[in-house]
Design a protein around this motif. Structure first.
Motif, short mmCIF file in Angstrom:
data_model
loop_
_atom_site.label_atom_id
_atom_site.label_comp_id
_atom_site.label_asym_id
_atom_site.label_seq_id
_atom_site.Cartn_x
_atom_site.Cartn_y
_atom_site.Cartn_z
N ASP A 4 0.84 -1.21 0.00
CA ASP A 4 0.00 0.00 0.00
C ASP A 4 0.88 1.26 0.00
N HIS A 5 1.98 1.21 0.75
CA HIS A 5 2.91 2.35 0.75
C HIS A 5 3.52 2.53 -0.65
N ARG A 6 3.85 1.43 -1.30
CA ARG A 6 4.39 1.52 -2.67
C ARG A 6 3.37 2.16 -3.62
N ARG A 7 2.12 1.74 -3.51
CA ARG A 7 1.08 2.30 -4.37
C ARG A 7 0.88 3.79 -4.09
N LEU A 8 0.93 4.18 -2.81
CA LEU A 8 0.80 5.58 -2.45
C LEU A 8 1.96 6.38 -3.04
N ALA A 9 3.18 5.86 -2.90
CA ALA A 9 4.35 6.56 -3.45
C ALA A 9 4.21 6.74 -4.95
N SER A 10 3.77 5.72 -5.64
CA SER A 10 3.59 5.79 -7.08
C SER A 10 2.52 6.82 -7.46
N ALA A 11 1.41 6.82 -6.74
CA ALA A 11 0.33 7.78 -7.02
C ALA A 11 0.79 9.21 -6.78
N GLN B 36 3.92 10.32 -6.91
CA GLN B 36 4.88 10.66 -7.96
C GLN B 36 4.14 10.99 -9.27
N ASP B 37 3.10 10.23 -9.59
CA ASP B 37 2.30 10.53 -10.78
C ASP B 37 1.67 11.92 -10.66
N ALA B 38 1.14 12.23 -9.48
CA ALA B 38 0.53 13.53 -9.25
C ALA B 38 1.57 14.65 -9.41
N LYS B 39 2.77 14.42 -8.88
CA LYS B 39 3.85 15.39 -9.02
C LYS B 39 4.13 15.67 -10.49
N ALA C 291 12.74 5.40 1.42
CA ALA C 291 13.35 5.06 0.13
C ALA C 291 12.35 5.07 -1.02
N LEU C 292 11.08 4.86 -0.72
CA LEU C 292 10.05 4.88 -1.76
C LEU C 292 9.85 6.27 -2.36
N PHE C 293 10.34 7.29 -1.67
CA PHE C 293 10.08 8.67 -2.07
C PHE C 293 11.33 9.40 -2.54
N ARG C 294 12.27 8.66 -3.12
CA ARG C 294 13.49 9.27 -3.66
C ARG C 294 13.14 10.40 -4.61
N GLY C 295 13.96 11.46 -4.59
CA GLY C 295 13.72 12.60 -5.47
C GLY C 295 12.83 13.65 -4.87
N ASN C 296 12.43 13.45 -3.61
CA ASN C 296 11.58 14.42 -2.92
C ASN C 296 12.29 14.93 -1.67
N ARG C 297 11.80 16.01 -1.15
CA ARG C 297 12.38 16.62 0.05
C ARG C 297 11.94 15.82 1.28
N VAL C 298 12.90 15.42 2.10
CA VAL C 298 12.62 14.68 3.32
C VAL C 298 13.19 15.47 4.50
N ILE C 299 12.32 15.80 5.44
CA ILE C 299 12.72 16.58 6.61
C ILE C 299 12.39 15.77 7.86
N LYS C 300 13.41 15.52 8.69
CA LYS C 300 13.17 14.83 9.96
C LYS C 300 12.34 15.75 10.86
N ILE C 301 11.35 15.19 11.51
CA ILE C 301 10.58 15.93 12.51
C ILE C 301 11.29 15.67 13.84
N PRO C 302 11.98 16.69 14.35
CA PRO C 302 12.89 16.45 15.48
C PRO C 302 12.21 16.15 16.81
#
Length: 108
Positions: A33-40, A42-45, A63-74
């Motif tokens: 489900d996470h893979r499908r969400l990541a794909s959807a 990315q398609d929207a992007k 890792a499923l979201f490579r190419g996007n901004r990732v910010i740790k919530i501290p």
């Protein structure tokens, strides 16, 4: 469509906390489900839709979201609901934005 904005807050990759508290996993949002969400997302992007989501900092999910901004919530509740901790174990992932964020940011 282009110019739209989507915010997602999917169930987190199950960890110890989620496995002992049934209300966290409900219908069992699987890794597939996470893979499908990541794909959807990315398609929207690709169609010009901006999106952001909060999720677990689990490396397999991030890792499923490579190419996007990732910010740790501290700060957050982490593994102890109601108790604030320094490492929340969560991230904000966004399809937009490139500025640095005080060392908490990593673009994949």
């Amino acid at each position: 469509q282009s110019g739209d904005f989507v915010f997602a807050d999917p169930p987190y990759q199950p960890g110890r906390r989620e496995l002992i508290n049934d209300h966290y996993v409900g219908g069992r949002f699987s890794f597939e489900d996470h893979r499908r969400l990541a794909s959807a997302l990315q398609d929207a992007k690709g169609r010009g839709v901006l999106w952001a989501m909060t999720t677990s900092a689990h490396p397999d999910i991030v890792a499923l979201f490579r190419g996007n901004r990732v910010i740790k919530i501290p700060r957050g509740t982490g593994h102890r609901p109601g108790i604030t901790v320094r490492n929340s174990g969560e991230v904000l992932i966004a399809s937009y934005g490139e500025e640095e964020d005080e060392g908490n940011e990593r673009v994949f």
